[in-house]
Design a protein around this motif. Structure first.
Motif, PDB file in Angstrom:
ATOM      1  N   TRP A   4      -5.637   2.864   2.195  1.00 41.56           N
ATOM      2  CA  TRP A   4      -5.947   1.847   1.112  1.00 41.56           C
ATOM      3  C   TRP A   4      -5.744   0.287   1.731  1.00 41.56           C
ATOM      4  CZ3 TRP A   4      -1.859   5.125   1.244  1.00 41.56           C
ATOM      5  CH2 TRP A   4      -0.560   4.283   0.924  1.00 41.56           C
ATOM      6  N   ASP A   6      -4.215  -3.160   0.224  1.00 43.09           N
ATOM      7  CA  ASP A   6      -3.779  -3.764  -0.971  1.00 43.09           C
ATOM      8  C   ASP A   6      -4.299  -5.159  -1.239  1.00 43.09           C
ATOM      9  OD1 ASP A   6      -2.545  -5.827   0.503  1.00 43.09           O
ATOM     10  OD2 ASP A   6      -0.778  -5.226   0.518  1.00 43.09           O
ATOM     11  N   LYS A  43       1.944   0.816   7.740  1.00 44.27           N
ATOM     12  CA  LYS A  43       0.968  -0.186   7.695  1.00 44.27           C
ATOM     13  C   LYS A  43       0.311  -0.258   9.061  1.00 44.27           C
ATOM     14  CE  LYS A  43       4.282  -4.114   8.139  1.00 44.27           C
ATOM     15  NZ  LYS A  43       4.901  -5.173   7.459  1.00 44.27           N
ATOM     16  N   GLY A  70      -4.878   2.813  -7.388  1.00 45.86           N
ATOM     17  CA  GLY A  70      -3.153   2.211  -7.162  1.00 45.86           C
ATOM     18  C   GLY A  70      -1.850   3.462  -7.202  1.00 45.86           C
TER      19      GLY A  70
END
Length: 80
Positions: A4, A6, A43, A70
Protein backbone atom coordinates in the motif's frame (compact mmCIF):
# COMPACT_ATOMS: atom_id res chain seq x y z
CA UNK A 1 1.89 -10.28 0.94
CA UNK A 2 0.22 -6.88 0.89
CA UNK A 3 1.35 -3.51 -0.47
CA UNK A 4 0.00 0.00 0.00
CA UNK A 5 0.91 3.66 -0.33
CA UNK A 6 0.36 6.13 2.49
CA UNK A 7 -1.03 9.69 1.91
CA UNK A 8 2.55 11.05 1.66
CA UNK A 9 3.34 8.63 -1.18
CA UNK A 10 5.50 6.20 0.84
CA UNK A 11 5.20 2.61 -0.39
CA UNK A 12 4.99 -0.21 2.20
CA UNK A 13 5.03 -4.01 1.93
CA UNK A 14 3.77 -6.46 4.58
CA UNK A 15 5.34 -9.91 4.45
CA UNK A 16 3.93 -12.73 6.62
CA UNK A 17 6.43 -15.39 7.65
CA UNK A 18 6.54 -18.79 9.33
CA UNK A 19 8.94 -19.51 12.18
CA UNK A 20 11.18 -17.25 14.26
CA UNK A 21 13.11 -14.26 12.95
CA UNK A 22 16.79 -14.69 12.21
CA UNK A 23 19.00 -13.12 14.91
CA UNK A 24 20.48 -10.53 12.51
CA UNK A 25 17.09 -9.02 11.53
CA UNK A 26 16.44 -5.75 13.36
CA UNK A 27 13.30 -3.67 13.16
CA UNK A 28 12.83 -0.23 14.80
CA UNK A 29 9.51 -1.39 16.30
CA UNK A 30 9.09 -5.01 17.35
CA UNK A 31 5.88 -6.16 19.04
CA UNK A 32 6.23 -9.61 20.55
CA UNK A 33 8.89 -12.23 19.92
CA UNK A 34 7.79 -14.33 16.97
CA UNK A 35 8.47 -18.01 17.51
CA UNK A 36 5.81 -19.55 15.24
CA UNK A 37 5.48 -16.74 12.71
CA UNK A 38 4.42 -13.15 12.28
CA UNK A 39 4.44 -10.24 9.84
CA UNK A 40 7.23 -7.86 8.88
CA UNK A 41 6.42 -4.45 7.38
CA UNK A 42 9.04 -2.89 5.14
CA UNK A 43 9.13 0.46 3.38
CA UNK A 44 10.44 0.86 -0.15
CA UNK A 45 13.11 3.57 -0.20
CA UNK A 46 13.75 6.03 -3.03
CA UNK A 47 16.56 3.79 -4.36
CA UNK A 48 14.24 0.72 -4.34
CA UNK A 49 15.69 -0.92 -1.22
CA UNK A 50 13.57 -2.46 1.54
CA UNK A 51 13.95 -0.98 5.02
CA UNK A 52 12.31 -2.61 8.10
CA UNK A 53 9.61 -0.49 9.76
CA UNK A 54 8.00 -2.85 12.27
CA UNK A 55 7.51 -6.52 13.06
CA UNK A 56 4.60 -8.20 14.82
CA UNK A 57 4.45 -11.72 16.28
CA UNK A 58 3.50 -14.23 17.46
CA UNK A 59 1.06 -15.27 14.73
CA UNK A 60 0.72 -19.02 14.43
CA UNK A 61 2.22 -19.52 10.97
CA UNK A 62 1.57 -16.15 9.32
CA UNK A 63 -0.18 -16.96 6.06
CA UNK A 64 -1.81 -14.09 4.14
CA UNK A 65 -1.83 -10.31 4.45
CA UNK A 66 -4.49 -7.93 3.15
CA UNK A 67 -4.49 -4.13 3.46
CA UNK A 68 -7.89 -2.47 3.20
CA UNK A 69 -9.17 0.97 4.25
CA UNK A 70 -6.11 1.70 6.40
CA UNK A 71 -6.09 -1.63 8.24
CA UNK A 72 -3.62 -4.49 7.79
CA UNK A 73 -5.17 -7.94 8.26
CA UNK A 74 -2.90 -10.99 8.64
CA UNK A 75 -4.19 -14.55 8.72
CA UNK A 76 -2.53 -17.22 10.83
CA UNK A 77 -2.83 -20.67 9.28
CA UNK A 78 -2.24 -22.41 12.61
CA UNK A 79 -1.75 -25.76 10.91
CA UNK A 80 1.00 -28.16 11.90
Amino acid sequence: MAAWEDPAGQLFIAVPFIGPLVETYQSPIQKGKPERGGVAVLKVTADWKLAPVWTFGDIDQGDEAVYANGVLFVNGAGED
